[in-house]
Write an enzyme that holds these catalytic residues in place. Structure first.
Site, PDB file in Angstrom:
ATOM      1  N   GLU A 152       0.810  -1.224   0.000  1.00 52.20           N
ATOM      2  CA  GLU A 152       0.000   0.000   0.000  1.00 52.20           C
ATOM      3  C   GLU A 152       0.843   1.275   0.000  1.00 52.20           C
ATOM      4  O   GLU A 152       0.796   2.064   0.963  1.00 52.20           O
ATOM      5  CB  GLU A 152      -0.979  -0.015   1.177  1.00 52.20           C
ATOM      6  N   GLU A 306      -6.801  -7.701  -0.995  1.00 51.04           N
ATOM      7  CA  GLU A 306      -7.192  -7.758   0.420  1.00 51.04           C
ATOM      8  C   GLU A 306      -8.628  -7.297   0.543  1.00 51.04           C
ATOM      9  O   GLU A 306      -8.994  -6.257  -0.002  1.00 51.04           O
ATOM     10  CB  GLU A 306      -6.367  -6.788   1.275  1.00 51.04           C
TER      11      GLU A 306
END
Ligand code: GAL
Length: 657
Positions: A152, A306
């Protein structure tokens, strides 16, 4: 480009796996349970730097070798992480100036993650040392099917204000502006006497007690994006061979990265998405995030890397998912083009910051609803294997621009209620409720990209270049339908006003000018001649070619246009000068007039998306839904589709060719 990973077959299923947190017996149970659930792919090693290199230059790969071999023997493929999002303690101690500095001047501490500046030379060197070794050791490992770089980018570390950043920033500026005159012009430094006579005088736009030059801030946001991207590229070049990706921190939610600049650097787009637990209709945000993920990859299959089986641990309340919700969420990602269903995480952690986060194996173990749902989902995904590689098609596109997002939300705009995501969501949601599937495009898209769509919507393009506006005008002249929301087309790429009256570069295509903005007070609303209320914005529109479709019937612009349409060439450009409480009647009319195909007679809460010959029907209501016009095989049941989707259920229909 290496493209989508060749293995595992079908729809990949699994999640982040942290075997390093567990003793050998548990790892053995993990592999047994993964097989039971039909897990085919796990992401490994994402935060394991301290274990792989416990001291500078000392490497310990044995534990990873072992688990990779065991997963491989069990037929489970691996998405191998590079652990650069969690630099080890020895690194931060040796290079304390690699710790990021916030805009307010606070140096970030250790004990969390994302605590190294992407521009710092020592961090880049250490990245190359470690990732080069991982590539050499595991590049040919039969379990490894793809690489997962970092974690991320941009969240929580977007901009860094350390010394290394400022040095890199000056270099970045030199590359962007050949000389200081060009920079001074672009930044409008005549204002408040900010003129620069030497590159060394230029600092990062640190926190100040008043507003800092908006053009400088925009460039710093661009620079910060580019620095993270350079750190990604550094790794990608070392990895080669197998597909390389990085997981986006939520396409819709990660404001700090301009993901259009990243998309071409990824072999497969990977997105992380978490529901906003407080919102009952959070599945619409999920759909938007999924559509943006697909669009970033130009429509190619992507991966939900995710999401959660239940509660997350970082929102004010850990709202657990209701029965059936996880399945609906997972299959909604697949419906919108994901060829994977991956979770954070496989097994709930006993320690650390995320121990209250849900997982595929919860603390309650396998005698739990979550585990049974995980196993059932695995079975569904096996059945849906044939969907892999099919494509979603859309007839409507929304223009999404991160730079416009940054610019809009800097200080001192005409109203504090102007919010990028709010307008995006309003338009997206109205289309969603009409069962209209939407793609996203960058404003720099080619005219041939725009022309593929019957309708193009610009909900929030405060910053718009002249070139982009010209392109949109050509799109309309060629027969397209354009819908523009208020406060668009106002400034150029440096946050400098386009000359003349608002809306700057959109005046011609819209056939109007705006004499003055009349933003509404907090909670104030006005009424519209077609009925219904509107909030946030009112303005004095003067028609120069467009026709009024609706007027304001109260407020500062009573009797003046609120919605206009301009027929131009073979197409039409609509303008909406306020935020109607319900956009749907207007948008329905526009998409129908433009000939957009959409299913009729469906309940609003029934989500319908097509991937080639597969129709996904997701029922978000707690009563069964009737779907009149779809016939074919109910793939999950293996019987002909009855025309009914159970309450809270999902049906995938394969229609005959
Ligand atoms: C993501 C992150 C994961 C985990 C997850 C929890 O943003 O990539 O490592 O923290 O959130 O929801």
């Amino acid at each position: 480009m290496a493209g989508y990973p060749a293995r595992p077959e079908g729809i990949a299923y699994g999640g982040d796996y942290y075997p390093e947190q567990w003793p050998r017996e548990v790892q053995e149970e993990d592999i047994r349970l993964m097989r039971e659930a039909g897990v085919t792919l796990v992401s490994l090693g994402i935060f394991a730097w301290a274990l792989l290199e416990p001291a500078e230059g000392r490497y310990e790969f044995g534990w990873l070798d072992e688990i990779l071999d065991r997963l491989h023997a069990a037929g489970i493929a691996v998405d191998l992480g590079t652990p650069t999002a969690a630099p080890p303690a020895w690194f931060s101690r040796k290079y304390p100036d690699s710790l990021p500095v916030t805009r307010e001047g606070v140096r970030v501490g250790t004990g969390g993650r994302e605590h190294a500046c992407s521009s710092h030379p020592a961090f880049r060197r250490a990245t190359v040392e470690l990732v080069g070794r991982l590539a050499a050791r595991y590049g040919e490992h039969p379990a490894v099917v793809m690489w997962h770089v970092h974690n991320e980018y941009g969240a929580p570390l977007g901009e860094c204000y350390c010394e290394a950043s400022v040095t890199a920033w000056r270099e970045w500026l030199r590359q962007r502006y050949a000389g200081l005159d060009a920079l001074n012009d672009a930044w409008g430094t005549l204002f408040w006497g900010q003129r620069y006579g030497d590159w060394a005088e230029i600092d990062a736009p640190r926190w100040s007690h008043t507003v800092v030059n908006p053009a400088q801030r925009l460039d710093y946001a661009r620079f910060s994006n580019d620095e993270h991207l350079a750190h990604y590229r550094l790794q990608k070049e070392l990895l080669g061979g197998k597909p390389v990706t990085t997981n986006f921190a939520g396409t819709v939610n990660c404001k700090s990265m301009d993901l259009w600049t990243w998309a071409g650097e990824l072999d497969v787009i990977a997105n992380d998405h978490y529901l906003d637990g407080e919102r009952p209709d959070n599945h619409i945000q999920l759909a938007m995030s999924a559509d943006l993920s697909r669009s970033l990859g130009g429509g190619a299959p992507w991966m939900i890397m995710e999401h959660s089986t239940g509660a997350v641990s970082w929102q004010p309340r850990g709202i657990a998912k209701r029965p059936g919700e996880m399945r609906r969420n997972s299959l909604a990602h697949v419906a919108r083009g994901s060829d994977a269903v991956m979770f954070f995480q496989w097994r709930a952690s006993r320690f650390g910051a995320e121990k209250f986060h849900s997982a595929m194996v919860p603390h309650a173990g396998t005698d739990s609803a979550v585990w049974r749902d995980v196993v059932a989902l695995g079975a569904d995904l096996r059945t849906l294997g044939e969907v892999r590689g099919t494509r979603v098609t859309a007839e409507v596109a929304i223009v999404w621009d991160w730079v416009a997002y940054w610019a809009l939300e800097l200080e001192w705009r005409p109203s504090g209620d102007l919010a990028f995501l709010e307008r995006m969501s309003a338009y997206y949601e109205a289309l969603w409720r009409d069962h209209v599937t939407t793609d996203f495009l960058p404003p720099s898209a080619d005219i041939s990209d725009f022309s593929r769509y019957r309708v193009v919507v610009l909900p929030s393009s405060y910053l718009l270049t002249e070139a982009a506006a010209k392109n949109l005008q050509r799109y309309v002249e060629g027969g397209g339908t354009l819908v523009v929301s208020y406060f668009s087309g106002i400034v150029n790429e440096h946050d400098t006003m386009h000359p003349g009256a608002y809306p700057g570069v959109l005046r011609d295509v819209l056939g109007l000018t705006i004499e003055e903005f009349h933003p509404l007070r907090e909670r104030e609303s006005v009424t519209l001649s077609a009925g219904g209320a509107a909030r946030v914005w009112s303005e004095r529109v003067r028609l120069t070619g467009a026709r009024s479709d609706q007027t304001f019937s109260s407020g500062p612009d009573t009797g003046h246009p609120a919605v206009t349409r301009n027929d131009l060439g073979a197409g039409t450009a609509w303008y909406v000068a306020t935020a109607p409480a319900d956009l749907r009647p207007l948008l329905t009319r526009i998409v129908d007039q433009a000939g957009v195909t959409r299913p009729r007679d469906l309940p609003e809460t029934l989500e319908l998306v097509r991937r080639d010959r597969y129709v996904f029907l997701i029922n978000h209501a707690d009563i069964p839904a009737t779907v009149p016009d779809v016939t074919g095989l109910d793939l999950l049941a293996g019987t002909p589709f009855t025309g009914q989707v159970p309450a809270g259920g999902v049906t995938v229909v394969r229609i005959p060719l």
